[in-house]
Design a protein around this motif. Structure first.
Motif, PDB file in Angstrom:
ATOM      1  N   ARG A 166       0.856  -1.185   0.000  1.00  0.00           N
ATOM      2  CA  ARG A 166       0.000   0.000   0.000  1.00  0.00           C
ATOM      3  C   ARG A 166       0.896   1.240   0.000  1.00  0.00           C
ATOM      4  N   ALA A 167       1.144   1.759  -1.174  1.00  0.00           N
ATOM      5  CA  ALA A 167       2.048   2.912  -1.291  1.00  0.00           C
ATOM      6  C   ALA A 167       1.760   3.644  -2.590  1.00  0.00           C
ATOM      7  N   THR A 168       2.086   4.925  -2.601  1.00  0.00           N
ATOM      8  CA  THR A 168       1.928   5.706  -3.818  1.00  0.00           C
ATOM      9  C   THR A 168       3.111   5.432  -4.746  1.00  0.00           C
ATOM     10  N   SER A 169       3.097   6.041  -5.915  1.00  0.00           N
ATOM     11  CA  SER A 169       4.099   5.880  -6.971  1.00  0.00           C
ATOM     12  C   SER A 169       3.751   4.665  -7.820  1.00  0.00           C
ATOM     13  N   LEU A 170       4.632   4.387  -8.790  1.00  0.00           N
ATOM     14  CA  LEU A 170       4.370   3.322  -9.760  1.00  0.00           C
ATOM     15  C   LEU A 170       5.661   3.005 -10.505  1.00  0.00           C
ATOM     16  N   GLY A 171       5.641   1.892 -11.231  1.00  0.00           N
ATOM     17  CA  GLY A 171       6.730   1.555 -12.140  1.00  0.00           C
ATOM     18  C   GLY A 171       7.885   0.806 -11.532  1.00  0.00           C
ATOM     19  N   GLY A 172       7.883   0.579 -10.209  1.00  0.00           N
ATOM     20  CA  GLY A 172       8.986  -0.116  -9.580  1.00  0.00           C
ATOM     21  C   GLY A 172       8.873  -1.624  -9.711  1.00  0.00           C
ATOM     22  N   VAL A 173       9.906  -2.332  -9.274  1.00  0.00           N
ATOM     23  CA  VAL A 173       9.915  -3.782  -9.377  1.00  0.00           C
ATOM     24  C   VAL A 173       8.971  -4.428  -8.372  1.00  0.00           C
ATOM     25  N   GLU A 174       8.554  -3.677  -7.345  1.00  0.00           N
ATOM     26  CA  GLU A 174       7.583  -4.184  -6.396  1.00  0.00           C
ATOM     27  C   GLU A 174       6.188  -3.687  -6.784  1.00  0.00           C
ATOM     28  N   SER A 175       5.176  -4.525  -6.584  1.00  0.00           N
ATOM     29  CA  SER A 175       3.814  -4.164  -6.967  1.00  0.00           C
ATOM     30  C   SER A 175       3.166  -3.316  -5.879  1.00  0.00           C
ATOM     31  N   LEU A 176       2.499  -2.246  -6.322  1.00  0.00           N
ATOM     32  CA  LEU A 176       1.880  -1.292  -5.405  1.00  0.00           C
ATOM     33  C   LEU A 176       0.386  -1.207  -5.662  1.00  0.00           C
TER      34      LEU A 176
ATOM     35  N   VAL B 143       2.052  -2.904 -11.415  1.00  0.00           N
ATOM     36  CA  VAL B 143       2.493  -4.301 -11.415  1.00  0.00           C
ATOM     37  C   VAL B 143       4.016  -4.372 -11.499  1.00  0.00           C
ATOM     38  N   GLY B 144       4.599  -5.091 -10.555  1.00  0.00           N
ATOM     39  CA  GLY B 144       6.039  -5.264 -10.518  1.00  0.00           C
ATOM     40  C   GLY B 144       6.472  -6.529 -11.232  1.00  0.00           C
TER      41      GLY B 144
END
Length: 385
Positions: free
Chosen positions: A333-343, A366-367
């Protein structure tokens, strides 16, 4: 630096080897981090190295900019900024007081708020329209007065798709430039400059870096014209350049961009299809689904995939959506996007009053985790209500 990179290399190969640059002194395959803020003058008082001071320019920043310019095929080059917002606002600040701007009704909320609350203080006139509706866009143009059309495609967080080539034609016919926020597509998927845009912007914090450890923004320009020169001056004068360590981390992220985004897009497509049939989900917003209103356009405009982002609308409304987000384990549960971890994020509560985002919507970034694990985790959360 030297490079033996053949012009025949693909963008993937060039990015993987950071343009093939090798440090001349050490023969290192990874560029060093240049942290100096000042540089020695020559005996004749010139700067033959090309570097004068750290605020307008930096060698590590140039390394990352070269890769980004290559990926976007940007004739004017690329400029790195201290954040995506710094990059985006520099484009608007390069306009003149009294200029008219058209921007999307659905776009990155922080920039929309800045345009609503701050841009008018710079003397700009801003109209928000549904830029995927070409007739509405044409009606909003003021030939001779409209100087910039800003679009975001796919748009965050509803993932509508705007026809870049068609909007470029409309903008140019009215004497305006087109700038495209392509953060959620990335240059692997969409190249706005090749479709007629004048400037492309990325919040490089997101897909380009991919590791949730750098705040950065980038602009890439189609032509080294007076407008581009003014943007360069704004970055220098306002001290908005990216720091060398952050540029180094971004360059590291860019080297794995193609393999990361391929895995993430495959996962996003798989999850979109599966959640489309989920009993607790009444709508999936994802351009890759055949039923998405922008699917045919996205298939033409986005090469090799439909991005790493989707949104689901949860049956039961806002309370059910928030409860589902609270019950996940693998998703973060976090803001932002595009990282290797799914948010996962309940966007309406982040954006606040006036948001165009439905209150039953959960945005999913999706990570690179196993899609089966991601589906099972969110399935349990949706079913636990």
């Amino acid at each position: 630096m030297s490079t033996d990179a053949p012009r025949s290399w693909s963008k993937r190969s060039l990015a993987a080897q950071a343009m093939g640059h090798v440090d001349l002194q050490t023969r290192a395959v990874v560029a060093p981090i240049h942290v100096s803020t000042t540089y020695i003058r020559d005996p004749d008082n010139q700067y033959s190295s090309g570097f004068v001071y750290g605020r307008p320019d930096n060698a590590t920043v140039r390394e990352a900019e070269a890769v980004l310019a290559m990926l976007e095929e940007a004739q004017a080059g690329a400029l790195l900024f201290s954040s995506g917002m710094a990059a985006a606002t520099a484009v608007f600040q390069a306009l003149d007081p009294g200029d008219h701007v058209v921007a999307p009704t659905v776009m990155y909320w922080a920039l929309r708020r800045w345009l609503s609350e701050e841009a008018t203080r710079w003397g700009l006139e801003v109209d928000f329209v549904a830029t995927d509706d070409l007739d509405a866009l044409r009606a909003a143009m003021r030939p001779g007065r409209t100087k910039l059309v800003w679009i975001e495609t796919p748009s965050n967080p509803l993932w509508t798709v705007t026809d870049i080539a068609a909007v470029a034609e409309i903008a140019h016919a009215a004497g305006a430039r087109l700038a495209v926020d392509s953060t959620c597509a990335s240059p692997v998927v969409t190249r706005p400059l090749a479709l007629g845009a004048d400037v492309v912007m990325h919040a490089a914090t997101k897909v380009l870096n991919g590791h949730s450890d750098v705040i950065a923004g980038v602009l890439a320009g189609a032509a080294p014209d007076a407008f581009w020169t003014r943007i360069q001056r704004i970055r220098s004068g306002q001290g908005a350049i990216l720091g060398p360590f952050e540029a180094y981390l971004l360059l590291r992220g860019l080297r794995t961009l193609h393999v990361r985004i391929a895995a993430q897009m495959a996962g996003a497509a798989d999850l979109a299809r599966r959640f489309e049939a989920h009993p607790s989900v009444h709508a999936v917003l994802y351009p890759g689904l055949p039923g998405h209103p922008g699917h045919a356009l996205a298939a033409r405009q986005m090469q090799g995939g439909f991005g790493t982002m989707l949104s689901i609308r949860v049956a039961g409304g806002a309370a059910a959506a928030v409860a589902a987000a609270a019950a996940v384990g693998l998703w973060k549960r976090a803001t932002s996007l595009g990282g290797v971890e799914s948010l996962i994020e309940h966007r309406a509560s982040i954006e606040g009053p006036g948001t165009p985002c439905p209150d039953d919507l959960l945005r999913l970034s999706v990570g690179i985790e196993d899609p089966d694990d991601l589906y099972a985790d969110l399935d349990r959360a949706l079913s636990a209500r």
